[in-house]
Scaffold this motif. Sequence first.
Motif, PDB file in Angstrom:
ATOM      1  N   VAL A 139      30.442 -35.349 -46.949  1.00 47.39           N
ATOM      2  CA  VAL A 139      30.157 -34.224 -47.843  1.00 47.39           C
ATOM      3  C   VAL A 139      30.178 -32.891 -47.102  1.00 47.39           C
ATOM      4  CG1 VAL A 139      28.396 -33.176 -49.303  1.00 47.39           C
ATOM      5  CG2 VAL A 139      28.862 -35.626 -49.472  1.00 47.39           C
ATOM      6  N   LEU A 140      29.636 -32.866 -45.889  1.00 46.44           N
ATOM      7  CA  LEU A 140      29.440 -31.584 -45.211  1.00 46.44           C
ATOM      8  C   LEU A 140      30.588 -31.173 -44.299  1.00 46.44           C
ATOM      9  CD1 LEU A 140      25.655 -31.940 -44.291  1.00 46.44           C
ATOM     10  CD2 LEU A 140      26.681 -30.780 -46.267  1.00 46.44           C
ATOM     11  N   LEU A 141      31.188 -32.119 -43.589  1.00 45.00           N
ATOM     12  CA  LEU A 141      32.174 -31.772 -42.566  1.00 45.00           C
ATOM     13  C   LEU A 141      33.591 -32.218 -42.886  1.00 45.00           C
ATOM     14  CD1 LEU A 141      30.105 -32.589 -39.341  1.00 45.00           C
ATOM     15  CD2 LEU A 141      30.493 -30.359 -40.397  1.00 45.00           C
ATOM     16  N   ALA A 142      33.728 -33.411 -43.432  1.00 48.05           N
ATOM     17  CA  ALA A 142      35.058 -33.995 -43.612  1.00 48.05           C
ATOM     18  C   ALA A 142      36.005 -33.167 -44.475  1.00 48.05           C
ATOM     19  CB  ALA A 142      34.932 -35.414 -44.171  1.00 48.05           C
ATOM     20  N   PRO A 143      35.526 -32.487 -45.531  1.00 46.41           N
ATOM     21  CA  PRO A 143      36.477 -31.682 -46.317  1.00 46.41           C
ATOM     22  C   PRO A 143      37.227 -30.648 -45.490  1.00 46.41           C
ATOM     23  CG  PRO A 143      34.430 -31.961 -47.531  1.00 46.41           C
ATOM     24  CD  PRO A 143      34.193 -32.516 -46.157  1.00 46.41           C
ATOM     25  N   ALA A 144      36.550 -30.039 -44.519  1.00 45.68           N
ATOM     26  CA  ALA A 144      37.197 -29.035 -43.672  1.00 45.68           C
ATOM     27  C   ALA A 144      38.228 -29.665 -42.740  1.00 45.68           C
ATOM     28  CB  ALA A 144      36.146 -28.287 -42.852  1.00 45.68           C
ATOM     29  N   ILE A 145      38.000 -30.910 -42.345  1.00 42.48           N
ATOM     30  CA  ILE A 145      38.937 -31.606 -41.463  1.00 42.48           C
ATOM     31  C   ILE A 145      40.111 -32.162 -42.264  1.00 42.48           C
ATOM     32  CG2 ILE A 145      39.195 -33.532 -39.849  1.00 42.48           C
ATOM     33  CD1 ILE A 145      36.161 -33.228 -39.269  1.00 42.48           C
ATOM     34  N   ASN A 146      39.794 -32.809 -43.369  1.00 43.78           N
ATOM     35  CA  ASN A 146      40.820 -33.481 -44.165  1.00 43.78           C
ATOM     36  C   ASN A 146      41.727 -32.529 -44.928  1.00 43.78           C
ATOM     37  OD1 ASN A 146      39.715 -35.839 -43.304  1.00 43.78           O
ATOM     38  ND2 ASN A 146      38.875 -36.462 -45.264  1.00 43.78           N
ATOM     39  N   MET A 147      41.304 -31.272 -45.082  1.00 43.44           N
ATOM     40  CA  MET A 147      42.122 -30.370 -45.894  1.00 43.44           C
ATOM     41  C   MET A 147      43.471 -30.075 -45.244  1.00 43.44           C
ATOM     42  SD  MET A 147      40.470 -26.567 -45.470  1.00 43.44           S
ATOM     43  CE  MET A 147      40.369 -25.748 -43.877  1.00 43.44           C
ATOM     44  N   PHE A 148      43.583 -30.239 -43.935  1.00 45.05           N
ATOM     45  CA  PHE A 148      44.844 -29.895 -43.271  1.00 45.05           C
ATOM     46  C   PHE A 148      45.956 -30.895 -43.593  1.00 45.05           C
ATOM     47  CE2 PHE A 148      41.671 -27.600 -40.738  1.00 45.05           C
ATOM     48  CZ  PHE A 148      42.211 -26.330 -40.825  1.00 45.05           C
ATOM     49  N   PRO A 149      45.740 -32.204 -43.468  1.00 42.29           N
ATOM     50  CA  PRO A 149      46.798 -33.105 -43.955  1.00 42.29           C
ATOM     51  C   PRO A 149      46.964 -33.055 -45.468  1.00 42.29           C
ATOM     52  CG  PRO A 149      44.873 -34.360 -43.220  1.00 42.29           C
ATOM     53  CD  PRO A 149      44.677 -32.957 -42.772  1.00 42.29           C
TER      54      PRO A 149
END
Length: 302
Positions: free
Chosen positions: A146-156
């Motif tokens: 919820v807190l971190l993964a969206p910022a990481i996953n948004m690139f692919p």
Amino acid sequence: MTVKEKQGFGLYFLFAFGMAWLLQVYASLLLLRDGNAAAYQLLLAVSMFCPLVSVLLVQKFWLHQPTGISWKVQGKRRFWLAAWFGPAVLTLLGAVLYFAVFPSRLDFSGSWLVAAYGGEMDAQTLRSQLGVSTGSYLLQNGLFAVLLAPAINMFPALGEEVGWRGYMMPRLKERLGLLNGRLLGGIIWGVWHWPLMLLVGYEYGTNYLGAPLLGLVVWCVVCFALNTLLDILYEKTECIWVPAIAHGAFNAIAALPQVLVTPADAYYNVLGPMPIGLIAALPMLAAAVWLTLREMKQEEKN
């Protein structure tokens, strides 16, 4: 659209599907033949950029035009918040609905974790030696998702969003209207994943209720719902980063409810509790349909 632009739209699909399907098939062969999971995951990540590359090929080299994709960071804060946290809310609602329908399948014993750790330790050993329990797993992975993964996953995810929501959806809606455009867009996006689903059981596995036909159909229903919500976010913000965040957030959180069922109940993955199951996807589907109908009424008034 001019004749050449229509041809370019067709070329976009040829490129987006052709390149991605070649990568998907090759990745599947590496996994099935050699057991090379790392190469499989890498090629899947690369395939996510095929829609973006296809847009560049069509717009820059075929039409010699700008892509028309809006990259500027803008849009009201509530849409950014909806993109970041909305997938988690819909996933939670879907899981609650699924277990309300099938309460006997709710399992806190840790049997899924035991299977995930290779079955080498039982649930009690996992808790005592590794500190891993169903609750701790859900808390730790849920917070990260919820807190971190969206910022990481948004690139692919951006590789797909540029093609599907940034390029495809405005053209489909222009030609077919709001509802039909979103319906067809969801089906197209769903079919794009079919080689992986048929070859390696992407999303639902290979042994599930109604396999493989039901999974192909349900996945297209899920893709219609998610495509609609992502399209709305892009419409409202005119910023491609926003649906990319939502797409990344969904990818991060979607598998988490699986820990609450036994490995044997994976047979019913096509129904839930993950939001890619037909029952668990109902909150997302209801939101997509309601928002689309409301938007259509507003267009009629105007």
